[in-house]
Design an enzyme around this catalytic site. Structure first.
Site, PDB file in Angstrom:
ATOM      1  N   LYS A  65       0.866  -1.193   0.000  1.00  0.00           N
ATOM      2  CA  LYS A  65       0.000   0.000   0.000  1.00  0.00           C
ATOM      3  C   LYS A  65       0.887   1.223   0.000  1.00  0.00           C
ATOM      4  O   LYS A  65       2.000   1.203   0.535  1.00  0.00           O
ATOM      5  CB  LYS A  65      -0.894   0.008   1.227  1.00  0.00           C
ATOM      6  CG  LYS A  65      -1.962   1.083   1.233  1.00  0.00           C
ATOM      7  CD  LYS A  65      -3.070   0.818   0.234  1.00  0.00           C
ATOM      8  CE  LYS A  65      -4.309   0.396   0.866  1.00  0.00           C
ATOM      9  NZ  LYS A  65      -5.338  -0.203   0.144  1.00  0.00           N
ATOM     10  N   GLY A 116     -18.755   6.886  -1.816  1.00  0.00           N
ATOM     11  CA  GLY A 116     -17.712   6.849  -2.835  1.00  0.00           C
ATOM     12  C   GLY A 116     -17.941   5.638  -3.734  1.00  0.00           C
ATOM     13  O   GLY A 116     -19.027   5.050  -3.742  1.00  0.00           O
ATOM     14  N   ASN A 117     -16.883   5.228  -4.417  1.00  0.00           N
ATOM     15  CA  ASN A 117     -16.995   4.128  -5.389  1.00  0.00           C
ATOM     16  C   ASN A 117     -17.522   2.844  -4.752  1.00  0.00           C
ATOM     17  O   ASN A 117     -18.477   2.239  -5.241  1.00  0.00           O
ATOM     18  CB  ASN A 117     -15.614   3.915  -6.033  1.00  0.00           C
ATOM     19  CG  ASN A 117     -15.593   2.711  -6.950  1.00  0.00           C
ATOM     20  OD1 ASN A 117     -15.565   1.581  -6.505  1.00  0.00           O
ATOM     21  ND2 ASN A 117     -15.646   2.953  -8.241  1.00  0.00           N
TER      22      ASN A 117
HETATM   23  N1  GLU Z   1      -7.211  -0.137  -3.011  1.00  0.00           N
HETATM   24  C1  GLU Z   1      -8.022  -1.309  -3.116  1.00  0.00           C
HETATM   25  C2  GLU Z   1      -8.019  -2.082  -1.817  1.00  0.00           C
HETATM   26  O1  GLU Z   1      -7.766  -1.551  -0.765  1.00  0.00           O
HETATM   27  C3  GLU Z   1      -7.626  -2.155  -4.317  1.00  0.00           C
HETATM   28  C4  GLU Z   1      -6.268  -2.739  -4.256  1.00  0.00           C
HETATM   29  C5  GLU Z   1      -5.862  -3.405  -5.560  1.00  0.00           C
HETATM   30  O2  GLU Z   1      -6.690  -3.544  -6.428  1.00  0.00           O
HETATM   31  O3  GLU Z   1      -4.699  -3.784  -5.656  1.00  0.00           O
HETATM   32  O4  GLU Z   1      -8.378  -3.231  -1.787  1.00  0.00           O
END
Ligand code: GLU
Length: 424
Positions: A111, A228-229
């Site tokens: 992340k 949101g999304n």
């Molecule tokens: N940001 C999204 C999550 O927290 C997607 C992560 C991704 O697709 O790699 O799951």
């Protein structure tokens, strides 16, 4: 020390899972909790007014025992400041490891992000692009289609993914490298269904939970916290399954419509006015009132640390589908379990996003693209199996779903780690 440290929360969850699995080795526990690598970078940007501004960015690579690191990049300015954000990306990268493991996609956890709020700061398109490409340049050595594959997260979109992909490709001998990042627009090698993936996955999980509890989805009342999304698509798909949305919120406020409303109508209202507030027929309420409204299904789809012990005691729902990452504080979990509220933990409830990111990466690697239904069906299979595995584990050990999902995920990572051993 940061307040409400999300990484402490994530570490506690790893330790709880180790307790369930009987893992006593302190070293192994530490290995499972800590990120493999944490990169903190400074990103100088020439602003439109000619001045230089320096931003701070992060990439935390938690675990790659089951496959390349995978996880989003957020542009955000949490209240606790830059130091809080560092702990936050560490926690979020840990959750990505468990998320990929519970739905059995062969990827690890990562992340990252930049401490900036593009919404409140109103950066120009040019400033945003220079910032994004500057960040991509700084993390380029640690990412790659076989190393670490970022994706969108809070306040980042396909535009940022494209700019990161382009910067990476140009830095790497101009090789077309769509597999370095997911969540790309379709014209850039993105996957169908990726934009709806998180919310659709949440809806599949809620459907499975309702089945397990013998609750009918037809007419079931749903509250969406956040708009949101993830939460909007969770709303749209739950509606398709027969449920009725009665509440929603965004950063400007929360609303309730006791007889329900169509998610599409609220989306149109928000597009027009910039907020869900003042939606015709709604009453404005506080966040706490929204969360504790009587409903069948609560979808926390905003940010971390929303449900504390006090709110947990007052919740009047049957199922919680955590579309956001980390919305429930550890102190709330035992209360929810005691009150027989079935919590579908974030690592499962919002794993639809990374499931389809995985499928996007597979399509990029083979250079052949599937239809919407092909992609959605593959994700549905992974996520429903993940739910059933975790539910079975929770019944077998008489533990809540978070502990169960975490224990299964940790077990899968430990298996991979033990196969490889330590080298060098
Ligand atoms: N940001 C999204 C999550 O927290 C997607 C992560 C991704 O697709 O790699 O799951």
């Amino acid at each position: 020390m940061v307040k409400n440290d999300p990484f402490e929360n994530a570490t506690k969850q790893v330790n709880d899972a180790c307790d369930v699995l009987g893992i006593k080795d302190k070293g192994l526990r530490e290995y499972l909790a800590m990120p493999n690598r944490l990169l903190r970078v400074k990103i100088p940007v020439k602003m439109d007014n000619g001045k230089i501004r320096v931003f701070t960015g992060f990439r935390s690579q938690h675990n790659n025992d089951r496959g390349p690191y995978k996880g989003g990049i957020r542009y955000f300015d949490p209240k606790g400041g830059v130091e809080y954000m560092e702990r936050e990306v560490m926690a979020l990268s840990s959750w990505m490891t468990w998320k990929c493991a519970i739905v059995d996609v062969p990827l690890g956890g990562g992340k990252g992000g930049i401490f900036v709020n593009p919404k409140t700061e109103k950066l120009s398109d040019g400033e945003m692009e220079r910032l994004t490409r500057g960040f991509a340049y700084k993390i380029a050595e640690v990412i790659g289609p076989r190393k670490d594959i970022p994706a969108p997260d809070v306040y980042t979109t396909g535009r940022e993914m494209t700019q990161i992909m382009d910067t990476f490709s140009k830095l790497n001998d101009n090789q077309y490298s769509p597999g370095v990042i997911t969540g790309k627009p379709i014209s850039m090698g993105g996957s169908l269904a990726r934009n709806v993936a998180t919310g659709l996955g949440t809806a599949y999980c809620v459907r499975e939970a309702a089945k397990a509890l013998k609750i009918k989805l037809k007419g079931a009342k749903v509250v969406l916290q956040g708009f949101g999304n993830a939460s909007t698509f969770a709303g749209i798909y739950l509606e398709k399954m027969g449920a009725k949305i009665i509440g929603a919120s965004d950063s400007k406020g929360s609303i309730i419509v006791p007889n329900g409303f169509k998610t599409e109508k609220l989306i149109a209202h928000k597009e027009k006015t910039g907020s869900v507030v003042n939606f015709p027929g709604s009453k404005t309420v506080s966040t706490e009132e929204l969360l504790t409204t009587k409903c069948d299904i609560l979808i926390p789809g905003a940010l971390e640390n929303q449900i504390d012990a006090k709110i947990a005691k007052n919740l009047k729902c049957k199922i919680i589908g955590e579309a956001a990452n980390g919305p429930t504080l550890p102190e709330a979990d035992p209360i929810l379990y005691k009150n027989k509220i079935l919590v579908i933990p974030d690592i499962l409830a919002n794993s639809g996003g990374v499931c389809i990111s995985y499928l996007e990466w597979v399509q990029n690697n083979m250079g052949y693209y599937w239809t919407f239904d092909e992609v959605a069906n593959k994700m549905e299979a992974n996520i429903t199996k993940g739910f059933r595995d975790a539910y079975e584990m929770s019944k077998k050990h008489k533990i809540d779903m978070r502990k169960a999902a975490m224990a299964l995920a940790v077990q899968r990572v430990v298996e991979a780690f033990e196969q490889k051993g330590i080298w060098p």
